[in-house]
Design a protein around this motif. Sequence first.
Motif, PDB file in Angstrom:
ATOM      1  N   UNK A 246       7.010 -17.573  16.119  1.00 22.21           N
ATOM      2  CA  UNK A 246       5.635 -17.633  15.649  1.00 22.21           C
ATOM      3  C   UNK A 246       5.029 -16.290  15.282  1.00 22.21           C
ATOM      4  N   UNK A 247       5.788 -15.220  15.381  1.00 21.88           N
ATOM      5  CA  UNK A 247       5.267 -13.889  15.067  1.00 21.88           C
ATOM      6  C   UNK A 247       5.291 -13.652  13.555  1.00 21.88           C
ATOM      7  N   UNK A 248       4.685 -12.541  13.142  1.00 16.91           N
ATOM      8  CA  UNK A 248       4.690 -12.179  11.718  1.00 16.91           C
ATOM      9  C   UNK A 248       5.651 -11.016  11.451  1.00 16.91           C
ATOM     10  N   UNK A 249       6.648 -10.843  12.322  1.00 11.46           N
ATOM     11  CA  UNK A 249       7.563  -9.709  12.191  1.00 11.46           C
ATOM     12  C   UNK A 249       8.347  -9.747  10.887  1.00 11.46           C
ATOM     13  N   UNK A 250       8.777 -10.919  10.458  1.00 11.34           N
ATOM     14  CA  UNK A 250       9.533 -11.033   9.220  1.00 11.34           C
ATOM     15  C   UNK A 250       8.654 -10.649   8.031  1.00 11.34           C
ATOM     16  N   UNK A 251       7.417 -11.145   8.018  1.00  7.96           N
ATOM     17  CA  UNK A 251       6.502 -10.809   6.929  1.00  7.96           C
ATOM     18  C   UNK A 251       6.231  -9.313   6.883  1.00  7.96           C
ATOM     19  N   UNK A 252       6.028  -8.712   8.051  1.00 12.66           N
ATOM     20  CA  UNK A 252       5.784  -7.272   8.110  1.00 12.66           C
ATOM     21  C   UNK A 252       6.989  -6.499   7.590  1.00 12.66           C
ATOM     22  N   UNK A 253       8.185  -6.930   7.975  1.00 12.64           N
ATOM     23  CA  UNK A 253       9.407  -6.230   7.567  1.00 12.64           C
ATOM     24  C   UNK A 253       9.589  -6.273   6.051  1.00 12.64           C
ATOM     25  N   UNK A 254       9.510  -7.479   5.461  1.00  9.88           N
ATOM     26  CA  UNK A 254       9.770  -7.589   4.018  1.00  9.88           C
ATOM     27  C   UNK A 254       8.661  -6.914   3.208  1.00  9.88           C
ATOM     28  N   UNK A 255       7.430  -6.954   3.699  1.00  9.47           N
ATOM     29  CA  UNK A 255       6.339  -6.297   2.979  1.00  9.47           C
ATOM     30  C   UNK A 255       6.522  -4.785   2.960  1.00  9.47           C
ATOM     31  N   UNK A 256       6.994  -4.223   4.046  1.00  9.65           N
ATOM     32  CA  UNK A 256       7.197  -2.774   4.095  1.00  9.65           C
ATOM     33  C   UNK A 256       8.376  -2.356   3.220  1.00  9.65           C
ATOM     34  N   UNK A 257       9.422  -3.192   3.177  1.00  8.86           N
ATOM     35  CA  UNK A 257      10.544  -2.905   2.286  1.00  8.86           C
ATOM     36  C   UNK A 257      10.069  -2.965   0.828  1.00  8.86           C
ATOM     37  N   UNK A 258       9.294  -3.998   0.499  1.00  7.84           N
ATOM     38  CA  UNK A 258       8.769  -4.130  -0.860  1.00  7.84           C
ATOM     39  C   UNK A 258       7.908  -2.928  -1.231  1.00  7.84           C
ATOM     40  N   UNK A 259       7.040  -2.516  -0.316  1.00  7.39           N
ATOM     41  CA  UNK A 259       6.164  -1.375  -0.575  1.00  7.39           C
ATOM     42  C   UNK A 259       6.965  -0.110  -0.850  1.00  7.39           C
ATOM     43  N   UNK A 260       8.039   0.097  -0.075  1.00  4.28           N
ATOM     44  CA  UNK A 260       8.861   1.289  -0.251  1.00  4.28           C
ATOM     45  C   UNK A 260       9.530   1.288  -1.633  1.00  4.28           C
ATOM     46  N   UNK A 261      10.036   0.138  -2.055  1.00  2.00           N
ATOM     47  CA  UNK A 261      10.719   0.076  -3.343  1.00  2.00           C
ATOM     48  C   UNK A 261       9.737   0.122  -4.511  1.00  2.00           C
ATOM     49  N   UNK A 262       8.550  -0.417  -4.324  1.00  2.00           N
ATOM     50  CA  UNK A 262       7.530  -0.303  -5.366  1.00  2.00           C
ATOM     51  C   UNK A 262       7.105   1.146  -5.551  1.00  2.00           C
ATOM     52  N   UNK A 263       6.961   1.863  -4.443  1.00  2.00           N
ATOM     53  CA  UNK A 263       6.562   3.274  -4.512  1.00  2.00           C
ATOM     54  C   UNK A 263       7.609   4.110  -5.229  1.00  2.00           C
ATOM     55  N   UNK A 264       8.874   3.716  -5.126  1.00  2.00           N
ATOM     56  CA  UNK A 264       9.955   4.460  -5.772  1.00  2.00           C
ATOM     57  C   UNK A 264      10.076   4.134  -7.258  1.00  2.00           C
ATOM     58  N   UNK A 265       9.450   3.029  -7.684  1.00  2.00           N
ATOM     59  CA  UNK A 265       9.556   2.605  -9.074  1.00  2.00           C
ATOM     60  C   UNK A 265      10.733   1.685  -9.346  1.00  2.00           C
ATOM     61  N   UNK A 266      11.550   1.406  -8.337  1.00  2.00           N
ATOM     62  CA  UNK A 266      12.711   0.538  -8.535  1.00  2.00           C
ATOM     63  C   UNK A 266      12.314  -0.930  -8.623  1.00  2.00           C
ATOM     64  N   UNK A 267      11.157  -1.273  -8.061  1.00  2.00           N
ATOM     65  CA  UNK A 267      10.593  -2.611  -8.206  1.00  2.00           C
ATOM     66  C   UNK A 267       9.202  -2.451  -8.797  1.00  2.00           C
ATOM     67  N   UNK A 268       8.932  -3.175  -9.886  1.00  2.00           N
ATOM     68  CA  UNK A 268       7.625  -3.097 -10.533  1.00  2.00           C
ATOM     69  C   UNK A 268       6.580  -3.747  -9.636  1.00  2.00           C
ATOM     70  N   UNK A 269       5.451  -3.068  -9.461  1.00  2.00           N
ATOM     71  CA  UNK A 269       4.396  -3.575  -8.579  1.00  2.00           C
ATOM     72  C   UNK A 269       3.688  -4.751  -9.225  1.00  2.00           C
ATOM     73  N   UNK A 270       3.937  -5.938  -8.731  1.00  2.00           N
ATOM     74  CA  UNK A 270       3.271  -7.142  -9.213  1.00  2.00           C
ATOM     75  C   UNK A 270       2.547  -7.866  -8.090  1.00  2.00           C
ATOM     76  N   UNK A 271       3.038  -7.690  -6.868  1.00  2.00           N
ATOM     77  CA  UNK A 271       2.415  -8.323  -5.713  1.00  2.00           C
ATOM     78  C   UNK A 271       2.315  -7.309  -4.590  1.00  2.00           C
TER      79      UNK A 271
END
Length: 323
Positions: A246-271
């Motif tokens: 019931x925790x949000x650990x998975x959501x926190x993990x994937x969001x931080x990975x997404x943020x890191x890759x968006x900051x690098x430009x390897x993933x276009x920031x859409x969400x």
Amino acid sequence: MEVLRPQLIRLGGRIYRKNPIQEQTYQHEEEDEDFYQGFMECAEEPCDAYEVVQTQQGFRCTVKAPSLLYKHIVGKRGDTRKKLEVETKTSISIPKPGQEGEIVITGQHRSGVISARTRIDVLLLTFRRKQPFTHFLAFFLNEVEVQERFLKFQEEVLEKCSMDHGVDSTIFQNPRKLHLTIGMLVLLSEQEIQQTCEMLQQCKEEFIDDISGGKPLEVEMAGIEYMNDDPGMVDVLYAKVHMKDGSNRLQELVDRVLERFQASGLIVKEWNSVKLHATVMNTLFRKDPNAEGRYNLYTADGKYIFKERESFDGRNILKKDFP
């Protein structure tokens, strides 16, 4: 592209509007990259996001880019580079086709160098977005038990809902490919692939192990939902993914990975956040069983294309009590 709702491009913490232009089609691939025309409103003020070095001749800035994108900066007959150089009063050096290296911008005025760098970044980002996706970040959800339950779901849907419009066996996910997507990538060089691997390792060391406690996260797939707003015209049906505790650990993990890759430009920031889901039915699979994620509306040479999708009626599927 709508005139009143133009595409927004994020660069260095700023947002630029990409104005619509009239595109032309040429018979030969080498003529595909036409003279660059009024692609954006470019900010001329200094931007601290770029590293500009002062030299004896003026100022200098470098841009790293895969060689596949050089032609978009050069343009047909070199017209794009010439226009950039004239408008920004700079000199732009680009490696020869097939050679990896850096694009070098030099000029007597810092503002001109920054303007050229900004415009080049927009060009690179624009044409990178037009490349087909090459990789995606994901967690696989293909445990044997999950595959068995998915096959049971598929069997019951086809048994009870096969008469509904568009519902057939071709639109179901391959059970061995069930996954939770974090983001789609366009990696155009070995250096970018290596950069991605290194970044994933950094994520693991800096926060993934802390969030997970160094142990596998136990998740469950429960409940189904559709992507669009009409259950009678569905293109993607997915299973919702939750942490068992019931925790949000998975959501926190994937969001931080997404943020890191968006900051690098390897993933276009859409969400700003990952939608936790596992696709179980997708109308793209009807013609392409290997289709993954958001469909890319451009061919490898940057031409816009349209792909017809036959939606399915998901109303009865959503009403049924499937396992």
